[in-house]
Design an enzyme around this catalytic site. Structure first.
Site, short mmCIF file in Angstrom:
data_model
loop_
_atom_site.label_atom_id
_atom_site.label_comp_id
_atom_site.label_asym_id
_atom_site.label_seq_id
_atom_site.Cartn_x
_atom_site.Cartn_y
_atom_site.Cartn_z
N ARG A 64 0.84 -1.25 0.13
CA ARG A 64 0.47 0.34 -0.20
C ARG A 64 0.86 1.18 -0.23
O ARG A 64 2.07 1.42 1.28
CB ARG A 64 -1.08 0.02 1.06
CG ARG A 64 -1.77 0.78 1.70
CD ARG A 64 -3.12 0.91 3.24
NE ARG A 64 -3.21 -0.23 3.06
CZ ARG A 64 -4.10 -0.14 4.29
NH1 ARG A 64 -3.49 0.60 5.00
NH2 ARG A 64 -4.78 -1.68 3.86
N HIS A 98 2.16 -1.96 5.79
CA HIS A 98 1.36 -2.21 4.53
C HIS A 98 2.17 -1.59 3.20
O HIS A 98 2.58 -2.55 2.43
CB HIS A 98 -0.14 -2.44 3.84
CG HIS A 98 -0.94 -3.16 4.76
ND1 HIS A 98 -1.05 -4.17 3.44
CD2 HIS A 98 -1.85 -3.30 5.52
CE1 HIS A 98 -2.42 -4.78 4.27
NE2 HIS A 98 -2.43 -4.17 5.47
N ASP A 152 -3.84 -9.03 3.90
CA ASP A 152 -4.40 -8.92 4.65
C ASP A 152 -5.64 -10.23 3.67
O ASP A 152 -5.46 -9.92 2.47
CB ASP A 152 -6.03 -7.47 4.42
CG ASP A 152 -5.64 -6.41 5.15
OD1 ASP A 152 -4.36 -6.58 6.07
OD2 ASP A 152 -5.98 -5.48 4.44
N GLU A 178 -7.43 -7.30 14.40
CA GLU A 178 -7.25 -7.25 12.72
C GLU A 178 -7.33 -8.89 12.02
O GLU A 178 -6.12 -8.81 12.65
CB GLU A 178 -7.38 -6.64 11.29
CG GLU A 178 -7.50 -4.98 12.29
CD GLU A 178 -7.32 -3.56 10.68
OE1 GLU A 178 -7.56 -2.53 10.50
OE2 GLU A 178 -5.96 -4.48 10.37
N HIS A 189 -4.83 -9.03 8.88
CA HIS A 189 -4.14 -8.68 9.28
C HIS A 189 -2.65 -9.78 9.78
O HIS A 189 -2.21 -9.99 10.48
CB HIS A 189 -3.83 -7.11 9.55
CG HIS A 189 -2.90 -5.99 9.66
ND1 HIS A 189 -2.80 -4.99 8.64
CD2 HIS A 189 -1.60 -6.15 10.09
CE1 HIS A 189 -2.25 -4.57 8.66
NE2 HIS A 189 -1.31 -5.22 9.51
#
Length: 226
Positions: free
Chosen positions: A96, A141, A148, A205, A208
């Site tokens: 990301r 990320h 994810d 999460e 993740h």
């Protein structure tokens, strides 16, 4: 005259260089997950409007999962392990760029969207998403070894793990007791499969994971996904 022409040429060259801005590039050991293991399903939400922001996220110029080779190859080993049990992986996000994280930060300052709130954070105030660790101004990320994902069955159907991806709520915690026992068991199975191949989970999460021995533990990249 020649001196004047040389001066004009030098100025033009300088102006041309000043107006050229090259995009940052990723290291050569970033690879496409689909080339390493095309059997891993992809559902890359941030390259579409199907996400908590409700728009394609900055920096996702194409729907492609990029990871460091170390992370991609480790993920392929997870996939092979799960295939023996009639299961597989579906990936929601990989590398990301920082500009995407900046997009999330800008979104956090905007008024609530009722549809997005109901779908992604019904029980948490938007202003608390950073404090609770669901969104960060610097994301793992952006180092290229965080992913994810979820589990699918042999037919590619997504399994029920208690909440949807990017559901910002205490129930999304990997060890939450507020989800059905079957979902807790699947979360445990996913976590064990990932840990077996060198990934560490993020407790808030269930989807993740980060490669524990990531190649760039202190480097944030901003090259767009292309």
């Amino acid at each position: 005259m020649r001196s004047a022409l040389r001066t004009i040429a030098a100025i033009a060259l300088a102006l041309g260089c000043a107006s050229t801005v090259s995009e940052p590039r990723l290291p050569r050991d970033f690879v496409s997950l689909s080339r390493v293991d095309p059997s891993i399903a992809l559902d890359l939400r941030y390259a579409t409007a199907n996400n908590f922001v409700g728009a394609r996220i900055d920096g996702y110029d194409t729907a492609q999962c990029l990871l460091t080779r170390a992370a991609a190859e480790a993920l392929a080993r997870v996939q092979a392990d799960l295939r023996a049990e009639g299961l597989g992986l579906r990936v929601f996000d990989c590398y990301r760029p920082q500009r995407a994280v900046d997009h999330f930060v800008r979104w956090s300052r905007e008024p609530d969207d009722a549809i997005a709130k109901a779908r992604h954070y019904p029980n948490v105030a938007k202003r608390e998403l950073f404090a609770r660790g669901y969104i960060a101004e610097r994301s793992g990320h952006s180092r290229g070894s965080t992913v994810d994902l979820t589990l699918v069955d042999r037919a590619g159907r997504e399994l029920e793990l208690g909440t949807a991806f990017d559901f910002f709520d205490p129930r999304a915690a990997g060890d939450s007791s507020d989800v059905p026992a079957a979902a807790r068991a699947l979360r445990a199975k996913l976590r064990a499969a990932m840990e077996r191949r060198g990934f560490a989970d993020y407790d808030a999460e269930w989807w993740h994971f980060t490669l524990a021995r990531e190649p760039y533990p202190a480097t944030v990249f901003d090259a767009p996904v292309r």
